[in-house]
Design a protein around this motif. Structure first.
Motif, PDB file in Angstrom:
ATOM      1  N   SER A 144       0.855  -1.189   0.000  1.00 27.28           N
ATOM      2  CA  SER A 144       0.000   0.000   0.000  1.00 27.28           C
ATOM      3  C   SER A 144       0.894   1.242   0.000  1.00 27.28           C
ATOM      4  O   SER A 144       2.112   1.159   0.225  1.00 27.28           O
ATOM      5  N   HIS A 145       0.287   2.397  -0.211  1.00 30.61           N
ATOM      6  CA  HIS A 145       1.044   3.650  -0.219  1.00 30.61           C
ATOM      7  C   HIS A 145       1.764   3.857   1.113  1.00 30.61           C
ATOM      8  O   HIS A 145       2.949   4.211   1.152  1.00 30.61           O
ATOM      9  N   ARG A 146       1.052   3.614   2.215  1.00 25.23           N
ATOM     10  CA  ARG A 146       1.641   3.812   3.551  1.00 25.23           C
ATOM     11  C   ARG A 146       2.760   2.802   3.814  1.00 25.23           C
ATOM     12  O   ARG A 146       3.794   3.146   4.393  1.00 25.23           O
ATOM     13  N   GLU A 147       2.552   1.570   3.371  1.00 30.84           N
ATOM     14  CA  GLU A 147       3.600   0.553   3.545  1.00 30.84           C
ATOM     15  C   GLU A 147       4.868   0.948   2.786  1.00 30.84           C
ATOM     16  O   GLU A 147       5.976   0.748   3.279  1.00 30.84           O
ATOM     17  N   ARG A 148       4.685   1.528   1.613  1.00 32.96           N
ATOM     18  CA  ARG A 148       5.847   1.998   0.837  1.00 32.96           C
ATOM     19  C   ARG A 148       6.576   3.111   1.585  1.00 32.96           C
ATOM     20  O   ARG A 148       7.801   3.159   1.590  1.00 32.96           O
ATOM     21  N   VAL A 150       6.683   3.620   4.831  1.00 31.13           N
ATOM     22  CA  VAL A 150       7.403   3.011   5.953  1.00 31.13           C
ATOM     23  C   VAL A 150       8.648   2.286   5.446  1.00 31.13           C
ATOM     24  O   VAL A 150       9.731   2.384   6.024  1.00 31.13           O
ATOM     25  N   MET A 151       8.496   1.575   4.333  1.00 33.39           N
ATOM     26  CA  MET A 151       9.633   0.853   3.762  1.00 33.39           C
ATOM     27  C   MET A 151      10.761   1.813   3.403  1.00 33.39           C
ATOM     28  O   MET A 151      11.935   1.540   3.670  1.00 33.39           O
ATOM     29  N   GLN A 152      10.427   2.948   2.790  1.00 31.86           N
ATOM     30  CA  GLN A 152      11.460   3.920   2.424  1.00 31.86           C
ATOM     31  C   GLN A 152      12.192   4.438   3.659  1.00 31.86           C
ATOM     32  O   GLN A 152      13.403   4.641   3.633  1.00 31.86           O
ATOM     33  N   GLY A 153      11.458   4.608   4.731  1.00 31.60           N
ATOM     34  CA  GLY A 153      12.081   5.036   5.978  1.00 31.60           C
ATOM     35  C   GLY A 153      13.022   3.970   6.519  1.00 31.60           C
ATOM     36  O   GLY A 153      14.142   4.273   6.967  1.00 31.60           O
ATOM     37  N   LEU A 154      12.590   2.725   6.459  1.00 26.12           N
ATOM     38  CA  LEU A 154      13.429   1.607   6.923  1.00 26.12           C
ATOM     39  C   LEU A 154      14.712   1.505   6.100  1.00 26.12           C
ATOM     40  O   LEU A 154      15.807   1.350   6.639  1.00 26.12           O
ATOM     41  N   VAL A 155      14.553   1.609   4.777  1.00 25.87           N
ATOM     42  CA  VAL A 155      15.696   1.490   3.878  1.00 25.87           C
ATOM     43  C   VAL A 155      16.678   2.649   4.087  1.00 25.87           C
ATOM     44  O   VAL A 155      17.886   2.489   3.923  1.00 25.87           O
ATOM     45  N   ALA A 156      16.136   3.800   4.464  1.00 24.97           N
ATOM     46  CA  ALA A 156      16.990   4.969   4.728  1.00 24.97           C
ATOM     47  C   ALA A 156      17.714   4.861   6.069  1.00 24.97           C
ATOM     48  O   ALA A 156      18.549   5.706   6.406  1.00 24.97           O
ATOM     49  N   GLY A 157      17.369   3.811   6.834  1.00 24.85           N
ATOM     50  CA  GLY A 157      18.048   3.587   8.106  1.00 24.85           C
ATOM     51  C   GLY A 157      17.408   4.283   9.293  1.00 24.85           C
ATOM     52  O   GLY A 157      18.011   4.392  10.372  1.00 24.85           O
ATOM     53  N   HIS A 158      16.185   4.761   9.129  1.00 22.82           N
ATOM     54  CA  HIS A 158      15.508   5.475  10.212  1.00 22.82           C
ATOM     55  C   HIS A 158      14.904   4.508  11.226  1.00 22.82           C
ATOM     56  O   HIS A 158      14.405   3.444  10.855  1.00 22.82           O
ATOM     57  N   ALA A 159      14.930   4.891  12.474  1.00 22.08           N
ATOM     58  CA  ALA A 159      14.307   4.097  13.536  1.00 22.08           C
ATOM     59  C   ALA A 159      12.790   4.228  13.441  1.00 22.08           C
ATOM     60  O   ALA A 159      12.272   5.180  12.837  1.00 22.08           O
ATOM     61  N   ASN A 160      12.078   3.287  14.068  1.00 20.55           N
ATOM     62  CA  ASN A 160      10.613   3.313  14.023  1.00 20.55           C
ATOM     63  C   ASN A 160      10.050   4.646  14.523  1.00 20.55           C
ATOM     64  O   ASN A 160       9.104   5.191  13.942  1.00 20.55           O
ATOM     65  N   LYS A 161      10.655   5.176  15.592  1.00 25.13           N
ATOM     66  CA  LYS A 161      10.152   6.439  16.171  1.00 25.13           C
ATOM     67  C   LYS A 161      10.315   7.596  15.194  1.00 25.13           C
ATOM     68  O   LYS A 161       9.456   8.472  15.103  1.00 25.13           O
ATOM     69  N   GLU A 175       5.294  -0.284  13.486  1.00 21.47           N
ATOM     70  CA  GLU A 175       5.679  -1.689  13.671  1.00 21.47           C
ATOM     71  C   GLU A 175       4.773  -2.621  12.875  1.00 21.47           C
ATOM     72  O   GLU A 175       5.231  -3.604  12.287  1.00 21.47           O
ATOM     73  N   VAL A 176       3.468  -2.291  12.855  1.00 22.34           N
ATOM     74  CA  VAL A 176       2.511  -3.114  12.105  1.00 22.34           C
ATOM     75  C   VAL A 176       2.811  -3.037  10.609  1.00 22.34           C
ATOM     76  O   VAL A 176       2.870  -4.054   9.912  1.00 22.34           O
ATOM     77  N   TYR A 177       3.025  -1.802  10.115  1.00 25.89           N
ATOM     78  CA  TYR A 177       3.353  -1.628   8.699  1.00 25.89           C
ATOM     79  C   TYR A 177       4.680  -2.312   8.355  1.00 25.89           C
ATOM     80  O   TYR A 177       4.833  -2.918   7.300  1.00 25.89           O
ATOM     81  N   ARG A 178       5.629  -2.196   9.263  1.00 26.91           N
ATOM     82  CA  ARG A 178       6.944  -2.815   9.038  1.00 26.91           C
ATOM     83  C   ARG A 178       6.797  -4.325   8.881  1.00 26.91           C
ATOM     84  O   ARG A 178       7.383  -4.924   7.984  1.00 26.91           O
ATOM     85  N   ALA A 179       5.997  -4.929   9.765  1.00 24.87           N
ATOM     86  CA  ALA A 179       5.771  -6.379   9.691  1.00 24.87           C
ATOM     87  C   ALA A 179       5.101  -6.746   8.366  1.00 24.87           C
ATOM     88  O   ALA A 179       5.447  -7.753   7.732  1.00 24.87           O
TER      89      ALA A 179
END
Length: 204
Positions: A144-148, A150-161, A175-179
Motif C-alpha cells: 500500500s502507499h503507507r507501507e511503501r 514506511v519501507m522507504q524510511g526503513l531502507v533509509a536507516g531510520h528508527a521506528n520512532k 511496527e505493524v506496517y513494518r511487519a
C-alpha cells in the motif's frame, strides 16, 4: 525451440562453418549455422538461451554491424567474434559494441568451447538477475502507499520512532506496517529488504 542452449554459427566460409558446427555438436551442444548475418536475422529465431559465433569480416553485414543490429532489436544474446590477425582493430571495435569475446584465428578447440561456456554462464547469471528483479517489482506492487512510505524510511536507516514522527503516526502503527512490508516482500532481514529495494531502483 526448447530452453536447451543453442549456438548459432555465422560464417561465409563453408569449411570453417562446418568445422565449428561439428566441434560444437560433438561437445554436446545444439548448433545451427548460417552463411551470412542477413540470413541469420531473416530467420528471426528466438535468442533466449542462445549464443552467437560470427566471423568479423563477411560479405554484406559484418560481425560488428550484426552486434549493433542485435542490440538495436533489444536482443541480449552473447556474441563471440572470430577474427583474423589483420582484423584485430575491427574486433576491438566489436568489443566496444558489446561482444562477449573475440578470438583470433587460428584458435584451438578448447579456446572456442571455453568461450561458449563462459558466454552461456554469463547469460544464465543475467537471466537469474532478471527473474529476481521481476519478482521484487511484483512484490513491491502489492504494498500500500503507507507501507511503501514506511519501507522507504526503513531502507533509509531510520528508527521506528523517526518514521512515526515523519509520517505523523504512532510507533506501534509503524511496527505493524513494518511487519506487513517484511511479509509481503518475503524479506527475512532489513539488509535483505535494502538489497531488494536497490534491485528495484536499478530496474527503474
Amino acid at each position: 525451440m526448447s530452453n536447451e542452449p543453442v549456438v548459432f554459427v555465422i560464417d561465409d566460409d563453408e569449411g570453417a562453418r562446418h568445422s565449428l558446427e561439428f566441434l560444437i555438436d560433438v561437445a554436446g551442444l545444439r548448433v545451427r549455422s548460417f552463411a551470412s548475418a542477413d540470413a541469420f536475422l531473416e530467420a528471426r529465431l528466438p535468442l533466449d538461451h542462445a549464443c552467437v559465433i560470427t566471423d568479423v569480416r563477411m560479405p554484406g553485414m559484418n560481425g560488428v554491424e550484426l552486434v549493433t543490429e542485435l542490440k538495436r532489436r533489444g536482443a541480449s544474446v552473447p556474441v563471440i567474434v572470430i577474427t583474423g590477425h589483420a582484423d584485430v582493430p575491427l574486433a576491438i571495435q566489436a568489443m566496444r559494441a558489446g561482444v562477449a569475446d573475440f578470438i583470433e584465428k587460428p584458435f584451438d578447440d578448447d579456446t572456442i568451447l571455453a568461450a561458449i561456456r563462459a558466454a552461456f554462464a554469463a547469460q544464465a547469471g543475467r537471466d537469474e538477475a532478471h527473474v529476481e528483479r521481476d519478482r521484487t517489482l511484483a512484490r513491491l506492487a502489492t504494498l500500500s502507499h503507507r507501507e511503501r512510505e514506511v519501507m522507504q524510511g526503513l531502507v533509509a536507516g531510520h528508527a521506528n520512532k523517526v518514521i512515526a514522527f515523519d509520517l505523523e503516526i504512532s510507533a506501534r502503527t509503524v511496527e505493524v506496517y513494518r511487519a506487513n512490508v517484511m511479509t509481503k516482500m518475503h524479506a527475512k532481514s532489513l539488509s535483505e529488504l535494502v538489497r531488494m529495494v536497490t534491485i528495484a531502483e536499478l530496474a527503474g
